[in-house]
Design a protein around this motif. Structure first.
Motif, PDB file in Angstrom:
ATOM      1  N   ALA A 125     -75.105  43.908 -15.297  1.00 27.82           N
ATOM      2  CA  ALA A 125     -75.140  44.354 -16.688  1.00 27.82           C
ATOM      3  C   ALA A 125     -74.489  45.717 -16.869  1.00 27.82           C
ATOM      4  CB  ALA A 125     -76.597  44.402 -17.171  1.00 27.82           C
ATOM      5  N   GLY A 126     -74.763  46.652 -15.970  1.00 25.66           N
ATOM      6  CA  GLY A 126     -74.240  48.007 -16.106  1.00 25.66           C
ATOM      7  C   GLY A 126     -72.725  48.067 -16.069  1.00 25.66           C
ATOM      8  N   VAL A 127     -72.116  47.367 -15.123  1.00 28.40           N
ATOM      9  CA  VAL A 127     -70.655  47.369 -15.019  1.00 28.40           C
ATOM     10  C   VAL A 127     -70.037  46.704 -16.240  1.00 28.40           C
ATOM     11  CG1 VAL A 127     -68.700  46.441 -13.710  1.00 28.40           C
ATOM     12  CG2 VAL A 127     -70.619  47.501 -12.504  1.00 28.40           C
ATOM     13  N   ALA A 128     -70.658  45.615 -16.704  1.00 35.20           N
ATOM     14  CA  ALA A 128     -70.139  44.946 -17.903  1.00 35.20           C
ATOM     15  C   ALA A 128     -70.174  45.881 -19.104  1.00 35.20           C
ATOM     16  CB  ALA A 128     -70.950  43.683 -18.179  1.00 35.20           C
ATOM     17  N   LEU A 129     -71.255  46.635 -19.250  1.00 31.22           N
ATOM     18  CA  LEU A 129     -71.380  47.550 -20.389  1.00 31.22           C
ATOM     19  C   LEU A 129     -70.374  48.692 -20.320  1.00 31.22           C
ATOM     20  CD1 LEU A 129     -75.270  47.820 -20.795  1.00 31.22           C
ATOM     21  CD2 LEU A 129     -73.659  46.715 -22.358  1.00 31.22           C
ATOM     22  N   LEU A 130     -70.018  49.137 -19.125  1.00 34.93           N
ATOM     23  CA  LEU A 130     -69.072  50.248 -18.989  1.00 34.93           C
ATOM     24  C   LEU A 130     -67.646  49.853 -19.340  1.00 34.93           C
ATOM     25  CD1 LEU A 130     -70.395  51.949 -15.743  1.00 34.93           C
ATOM     26  CD2 LEU A 130     -70.343  52.949 -18.032  1.00 34.93           C
ATOM     27  N   GLY A 131     -67.355  48.560 -19.332  1.00 37.08           N
ATOM     28  CA  GLY A 131     -66.057  48.098 -19.781  1.00 37.08           C
ATOM     29  C   GLY A 131     -64.952  48.222 -18.743  1.00 37.08           C
ATOM     30  N   PRO A 132     -63.702  48.090 -19.153  1.00 37.44           N
ATOM     31  CA  PRO A 132     -62.572  48.010 -18.220  1.00 37.44           C
ATOM     32  C   PRO A 132     -62.315  49.277 -17.420  1.00 37.44           C
ATOM     33  CG  PRO A 132     -61.804  48.164 -20.490  1.00 37.44           C
ATOM     34  CD  PRO A 132     -63.270  47.957 -20.558  1.00 37.44           C
ATOM     35  N   THR A 133     -62.885  50.401 -17.816  1.00 41.27           N
ATOM     36  CA  THR A 133     -62.673  51.638 -17.052  1.00 41.27           C
ATOM     37  C   THR A 133     -63.098  51.474 -15.602  1.00 41.27           C
ATOM     38  OG1 THR A 133     -63.082  52.928 -19.053  1.00 41.27           O
ATOM     39  CG2 THR A 133     -63.196  54.115 -16.978  1.00 41.27           C
ATOM     40  N   VAL A 134     -64.104  50.634 -15.352  1.00 42.28           N
ATOM     41  CA  VAL A 134     -64.608  50.441 -13.986  1.00 42.28           C
ATOM     42  C   VAL A 134     -63.507  49.964 -13.054  1.00 42.28           C
ATOM     43  CG1 VAL A 134     -66.267  49.187 -12.560  1.00 42.28           C
ATOM     44  CG2 VAL A 134     -66.923  49.962 -14.847  1.00 42.28           C
ATOM     45  N   TYR A 135     -62.674  49.042 -13.519  1.00 40.63           N
ATOM     46  CA  TYR A 135     -61.631  48.491 -12.661  1.00 40.63           C
ATOM     47  C   TYR A 135     -60.371  49.351 -12.644  1.00 40.63           C
ATOM     48  CZ  TYR A 135     -64.197  44.104 -12.071  1.00 40.63           C
ATOM     49  OH  TYR A 135     -65.132  43.154 -11.738  1.00 40.63           O
ATOM     50  N   ALA A 136     -60.326  50.362 -13.479  1.00 39.11           N
ATOM     51  CA  ALA A 136     -59.163  51.238 -13.554  1.00 39.11           C
ATOM     52  C   ALA A 136     -59.405  52.570 -12.852  1.00 39.11           C
ATOM     53  CB  ALA A 136     -58.773  51.476 -15.010  1.00 39.11           C
ATOM     54  N   ARG A 137     -60.421  52.640 -12.012  1.00 38.80           N
ATOM     55  CA  ARG A 137     -60.714  53.819 -11.193  1.00 38.80           C
ATOM     56  C   ARG A 137     -61.162  53.331  -9.815  1.00 38.80           C
ATOM     57  NH1 ARG A 137     -59.090  54.919 -15.565  1.00 38.80           N
ATOM     58  NH2 ARG A 137     -59.768  56.553 -17.014  1.00 38.80           N
ATOM     59  N   TYR A 138     -61.022  54.165  -8.791  1.00 34.25           N
ATOM     60  CA  TYR A 138     -61.409  53.704  -7.467  1.00 34.25           C
ATOM     61  C   TYR A 138     -62.888  53.951  -7.164  1.00 34.25           C
ATOM     62  CZ  TYR A 138     -61.309  58.275  -4.954  1.00 34.25           C
ATOM     63  OH  TYR A 138     -61.563  59.554  -4.473  1.00 34.25           O
ATOM     64  N   ASP A 139     -63.652  54.423  -8.141  1.00 39.10           N
ATOM     65  CA  ASP A 139     -65.064  54.717  -7.933  1.00 39.10           C
ATOM     66  C   ASP A 139     -65.885  53.488  -7.579  1.00 39.10           C
ATOM     67  OD1 ASP A 139     -65.550  57.744  -9.139  1.00 39.10           O
ATOM     68  OD2 ASP A 139     -63.861  56.699 -10.029  1.00 39.10           O
ATOM     69  N   VAL A 140     -65.486  52.310  -8.040  1.00 39.35           N
ATOM     70  CA  VAL A 140     -66.235  51.104  -7.695  1.00 39.35           C
ATOM     71  C   VAL A 140     -66.144  50.828  -6.196  1.00 39.35           C
ATOM     72  CG1 VAL A 140     -64.312  49.530  -8.185  1.00 39.35           C
ATOM     73  CG2 VAL A 140     -66.666  48.706  -8.355  1.00 39.35           C
ATOM     74  N   MET A 141     -65.041  51.217  -5.567  1.00 36.13           N
ATOM     75  CA  MET A 141     -64.893  51.051  -4.119  1.00 36.13           C
ATOM     76  C   MET A 141     -65.816  52.005  -3.376  1.00 36.13           C
ATOM     77  SD  MET A 141     -60.728  50.837  -4.032  1.00 36.13           S
ATOM     78  CE  MET A 141     -59.825  49.724  -5.114  1.00 36.13           C
ATOM     79  N   VAL A 142     -65.890  53.244  -3.858  1.00 30.77           N
ATOM     80  CA  VAL A 142     -66.789  54.233  -3.251  1.00 30.77           C
ATOM     81  C   VAL A 142     -68.235  53.779  -3.401  1.00 30.77           C
ATOM     82  CG1 VAL A 142     -67.450  56.658  -3.204  1.00 30.77           C
ATOM     83  CG2 VAL A 142     -65.138  56.020  -3.887  1.00 30.77           C
ATOM     84  N   THR A 143     -68.578  53.272  -4.567  1.00 29.20           N
ATOM     85  CA  THR A 143     -69.941  52.829  -4.817  1.00 29.20           C
ATOM     86  C   THR A 143     -70.316  51.668  -3.908  1.00 29.20           C
ATOM     87  OG1 THR A 143     -69.735  53.543  -7.117  1.00 29.20           O
ATOM     88  CG2 THR A 143     -71.545  52.050  -6.604  1.00 29.20           C
TER      89      THR A 143
END
Length: 410
Positions: A125-143
């Motif tokens: 739910a959290g990633v969906a709410l944050l929108g496309p910015t999640v896939y446009a930064r490398y922070d998801v890899m760090v997380t």
């Protein structure tokens, strides 16, 4: 369909995750247009430019927007693993895979004794709410690395320490995962891994540690807690500017250095509180490792000079690990973080123009997002203290009928 006896395959979780992630991919691929400014230019322009420099064996040390530890180069170079795609599309696919790794780790953890699938649902739910910015930064890899480290936890302290070190060399903040680590083996493993990797980068790539001085001249980013001072002050004649500076939109002008210094002081106070907590701690139940990491990252997020939208990815990941344990008391802070994700996607990118202009709508959204994060941080810190430091009240033995009869008034 059942697995391992009473374990069930998470069909609904997989369905919701798949639908929301297809939507995110369609947005970053520009098949669908998300409201607000294009969030993908960081990948197509900035990351791609760094990629061309890093391929030569050196860091972009003369680029003021490069403010990351040396292992960040691995994330920027990772699209080379998919040579059949152009750089931008390859990066989005790898971000999707990192997201998938996180939900799989949390889903698997949720099937184990003393665990719950709530963490996987929160992440979805959290990633969906944050929108496309999640896939446009490398922070998801760090997380993804940080979540794997916390789930390894006390059971595999050496693995946790090594993963924490890798995460810290990707983007610093995962070093805070060690705040609640009770095992010396985790600390030793982290120090050894970080030392070995730092030495390797230092000897092989010029400019590997230029990031250490890259942020000293930064202003106050327009989405940070301190920025609210200037958003309001602009309506009373404050003579400052909003400029793209060091890769983010910041306030520059009179008194900005004062607010930035105050933010640094608050970070020091937060560190002092964490140190006091560690010295005063009386018990460290299994959930305390993730709870402490969640609190630490929240505290340093709300006291930072910068609160970029992707910072919420870190917090959601740690909140999800907390909720994956039945004994965690972090449900309320996690829900507040989830609400902050919705406020975040509204302030960036949807109404970011209003935020930059300090319009009433933009300031209201920013107040809501930062207020939710601050409330989550304070609530989580109080909960951590009460569950690990405060002495529980002594249990009162139940009275027997004879005792009750004796105590009854004559």
């Amino acid at each position: 369909m059942e697995m391992a006896g009473t374990r069930r395959f998470p069909v609904w979780l997989l369905a919701v995750w798949s639908l929301t992630r297809v939507a995110l991919l369609l947005y970053v691929l520009r098949v669908l247009v998300f409201p607000g400014p294009d969030v993908t230019t960081d990948v197509s322009v900035i990351y791609h430019g760094w990629y061309d420099t890093l391929r030569t064996g050196t860091f972009p040390r003369h680029d003021v927007t490069w403010q990351y530890p040396p292992a960040a180069a691995l994330a920027i170079l990772s699209p080379a693993l998919l040579p059949f795609l152009d750089y931008t599309r390859a990066f989005f696919v790898l971000a999707l895979l990192a997201d998938l790794v996180v939900v799989c780790l949390l889903s698997y953890a949720g099937t184990r004794p003393g665990r719950t699938p709530r963490g996987a649902w929160l992440w979805t739910a959290g990633v969906a709410l944050l929108g496309p910015t999640v896939y446009a930064r490398y922070d998801v890899m760090v997380t993804a690395v940080a979540v794997a480290a916390l789930l390894a936890g006390a059971g595999r302290p050496r693995v946790m320490g090594a993963l924490t070190a890798v995460g810290a060399l990707l983007k610093v903040w995962p070093a805070l995962l060690l705040v609640g680590a009770a095992s010396r083996r985790a600390w030793v493993s982290a120090a050894a891994t970080a030392g070995a990797l730092a030495l390797l980068f230092g000897l092989t790539a010029p400019g590997a540690f230029s990031f250490l001085t890259a942020q000293r001249d930064r202003g106050t980013e327009v989405e940070s807690m301190g920025s609210l001072v200037f958003h309001i002050a602009r309506h009373f004649g404050w003579q400052g500017q909003v400029l793209l500076n060091y890769g983010s939109v910041e306030f520059l002008g009179p008194y900005v250095d004062w607010v930035s210094a105050a933010a640094l002081a608050l970070s020091v106070i937060a560190f002092g509180w964490l140190l006091l907590w560690r010295l005063r701690v009386r018990r460290l139940p299994p959930h305390a490792l993730a709870d402490a990491a969640f609190v630490a990252v929240l505290l340093f997020t709300v006291t930072s000079r910068v609160i970029s939208p992707q910072y919420l990815v870190w917090v959601v990941g740690l909140a999800a690990v907390c909720l994956s344990r039945r004994g965690s008391r972090m449900t309320l802070p996690a829900v507040l973080v989830l609400a902050a994700c919705l406020a975040t996607v509204l302030e960036f990118p949807v109404y970011f123009g209003d935020v930059v202009a300090s319009d009433r709508l933009g300031v209201t959204l920013l107040l809501a997002r930062n207020g939710l994060l601050l409330l989550a941080a304070l609530t989580a810190a109080r909960t951590l203290w009460r569950t690990t430091v405060s002495v529980p009240p002594p249990a009162v033995p139940p009275q027997t009928p004879r005792t009750q009869e004796t105590l009854a008034p004559s």
